[in-house]
Design a protein around this motif. Structure first.
Motif, PDB file in Angstrom:
ATOM      1  N   MET A   1       1.926  36.397 -46.094  1.00 45.37           N
ATOM      2  CA  MET A   1       1.216  37.116 -47.255  1.00 45.37           C
ATOM      3  C   MET A   1       1.958  37.083 -48.485  1.00 45.37           C
ATOM      4  N   ASN A   2       1.237  36.620 -49.492  1.00 47.70           N
ATOM      5  CA  ASN A   2       1.997  36.650 -50.935  1.00 47.70           C
ATOM      6  C   ASN A   2       2.039  38.106 -51.448  1.00 47.70           C
ATOM      7  N   GLU A   3       3.287  38.482 -51.937  1.00 46.70           N
ATOM      8  CA  GLU A   3       3.384  39.675 -52.570  1.00 46.70           C
ATOM      9  C   GLU A   3       2.976  39.688 -53.984  1.00 46.70           C
ATOM     10  N   PRO A   4       2.169  40.557 -54.287  1.00 47.56           N
ATOM     11  CA  PRO A   4       1.640  41.050 -55.572  1.00 47.56           C
ATOM     12  C   PRO A   4       2.603  40.546 -56.663  1.00 47.56           C
ATOM     13  N   ASP A   5       2.130  40.292 -57.897  1.00 49.83           N
ATOM     14  CA  ASP A   5       3.090  40.293 -59.060  1.00 49.83           C
ATOM     15  C   ASP A   5       3.290  41.779 -59.475  1.00 49.83           C
ATOM     16  N   PRO A   6       4.662  41.946 -59.437  1.00 51.72           N
ATOM     17  CA  PRO A   6       4.758  43.446 -60.006  1.00 51.72           C
ATOM     18  C   PRO A   6       4.111  43.745 -61.294  1.00 51.72           C
ATOM     19  N   ASP A   7       4.299  42.829 -62.283  1.00 51.19           N
ATOM     20  CA  ASP A   7       3.598  43.070 -63.656  1.00 51.19           C
ATOM     21  C   ASP A   7       2.131  43.438 -63.665  1.00 51.19           C
ATOM     22  N   TYR A   8       1.527  42.614 -62.596  1.00 47.84           N
ATOM     23  CA  TYR A   8       0.099  42.847 -62.282  1.00 47.84           C
ATOM     24  C   TYR A   8      -0.163  44.507 -61.731  1.00 47.84           C
ATOM     25  N   LEU A   9       0.885  44.616 -60.890  1.00 44.47           N
ATOM     26  CA  LEU A   9       0.613  46.064 -60.322  1.00 44.47           C
ATOM     27  C   LEU A   9       1.034  47.126 -61.407  1.00 44.47           C
ATOM     28  N   LEU A  10       1.787  46.849 -62.277  1.00 47.18           N
ATOM     29  CA  LEU A  10       2.114  47.751 -63.196  1.00 47.18           C
ATOM     30  C   LEU A  10       1.035  47.933 -64.254  1.00 47.18           C
ATOM     31  N   LYS A  11       0.464  46.997 -64.486  1.00 50.89           N
ATOM     32  CA  LYS A  11      -0.498  47.000 -65.475  1.00 50.89           C
ATOM     33  C   LYS A  11      -2.023  47.629 -64.733  1.00 50.89           C
ATOM     34  N   ARG A  12      -2.118  47.531 -63.479  1.00 40.53           N
ATOM     35  CA  ARG A  12      -3.335  48.239 -62.759  1.00 40.53           C
ATOM     36  C   ARG A  12      -2.993  49.706 -62.582  1.00 40.53           C
ATOM     37  N   LEU A  13      -1.822  50.009 -62.515  1.00 38.71           N
ATOM     38  CA  LEU A  13      -1.358  51.378 -62.203  1.00 38.71           C
ATOM     39  C   LEU A  13      -1.543  52.138 -63.513  1.00 38.71           C
ATOM     40  N   ALA A  14      -1.042  51.536 -64.572  1.00 42.80           N
ATOM     41  CA  ALA A  14      -1.355  52.109 -65.745  1.00 42.80           C
ATOM     42  C   ALA A  14      -3.139  52.359 -66.188  1.00 42.80           C
ATOM     43  N   GLN A  15      -3.713  51.448 -65.876  1.00 38.65           N
ATOM     44  CA  GLN A  15      -5.081  51.374 -66.024  1.00 38.65           C
ATOM     45  C   GLN A  15      -5.507  52.481 -65.338  1.00 38.65           C
ATOM     46  N   ALA A  16      -5.561  52.748 -63.994  1.00 35.47           N
ATOM     47  CA  ALA A  16      -5.805  53.581 -63.197  1.00 35.47           C
ATOM     48  C   ALA A  16      -5.459  55.185 -63.528  1.00 35.47           C
ATOM     49  N   ARG A  17      -4.386  55.177 -63.935  1.00 39.52           N
ATOM     50  CA  ARG A  17      -3.799  56.386 -64.607  1.00 39.52           C
ATOM     51  C   ARG A  17      -4.591  56.967 -65.889  1.00 39.52           C
ATOM     52  N   ARG A  18      -4.638  55.925 -66.659  1.00 39.53           N
ATOM     53  CA  ARG A  18      -5.350  56.427 -67.993  1.00 39.53           C
ATOM     54  C   ARG A  18      -6.907  56.502 -67.600  1.00 39.53           C
ATOM     55  N   ALA A  19      -7.544  55.748 -66.636  1.00 41.21           N
ATOM     56  CA  ALA A  19      -9.059  56.133 -66.232  1.00 41.21           C
ATOM     57  C   ALA A  19      -8.955  57.384 -65.688  1.00 41.21           C
ATOM     58  N   ALA A  20      -7.910  57.837 -64.865  1.00 38.98           N
ATOM     59  CA  ALA A  20      -8.014  59.273 -64.298  1.00 38.98           C
ATOM     60  C   ALA A  20      -7.844  60.269 -65.266  1.00 38.98           C
ATOM     61  N   ALA A  21      -7.164  59.997 -66.211  1.00 41.61           N
ATOM     62  CA  ALA A  21      -6.913  61.229 -67.248  1.00 41.61           C
ATOM     63  C   ALA A  21      -8.201  61.191 -68.211  1.00 41.61           C
ATOM     64  N   ARG A  22      -9.200  60.176 -68.276  1.00 41.58           N
ATOM     65  CA  ARG A  22     -10.346  60.259 -69.035  1.00 41.58           C
ATOM     66  C   ARG A  22     -11.408  60.723 -68.308  1.00 41.58           C
ATOM     67  N   ALA A  40       1.168  52.204 -56.869  1.00 43.66           N
ATOM     68  CA  ALA A  40       2.488  52.974 -56.767  1.00 43.66           C
ATOM     69  C   ALA A  40       3.205  52.537 -55.324  1.00 43.66           C
ATOM     70  N   ALA A  41       2.424  52.714 -54.524  1.00 45.58           N
ATOM     71  CA  ALA A  41       2.921  52.295 -52.981  1.00 45.58           C
ATOM     72  C   ALA A  41       3.379  50.993 -52.754  1.00 45.58           C
TER      73      ALA A  41
END
Length: 62
Positions: A1-22, A40-41
Motif C-alpha cells: 500500500m502506498n503511503e500518502p504524501d506528507p505534504d498532501y496530509l498536511l494540507k488536508r489537516l490544515a483545511q480540516a482544522r480551518r473548516a472546524a474553526a468556521r 494527524a494520525a
C-alpha cells in the motif's frame, strides 16, 4: 500500500482544522475535527511531526 504524501496530509489537516474553526453547527465541527484527527494520525504513523493547531487555539482565545 502506498503511503500518502506528507505534504498532501498536511494540507488536508490544515483545511480540516480551518473548516472546524468556521463551522457553526456542532455536528459539522465534530466531523471536521474527526477528519483532522485522522490526517494527524496518518502523519504520526508515518513518522512525521504534526504541527500545533494554531487555528483552533486562536479561535478559543477571547
Amino acid at each position: 500500500m502506498n503511503e500518502p504524501d506528507p505534504d498532501y496530509l498536511l494540507k488536508r489537516l490544515a483545511q480540516a482544522r480551518r473548516a472546524a474553526a468556521r463551522a457553526t453547527e456542532s455536528s459539522a465541527r465534530t466531523a471536521h475535527l474527526a477528519m483532522a484527527n485522522e490526517y494527524a494520525a496518518q502523519l504520526r504513523a508515518a513518522g512525521h511531526a504534526v504541527p500545533a493547531n494554531l487555528v483552533m487555539a486562536a479561535s478559543t482565545e477571547s
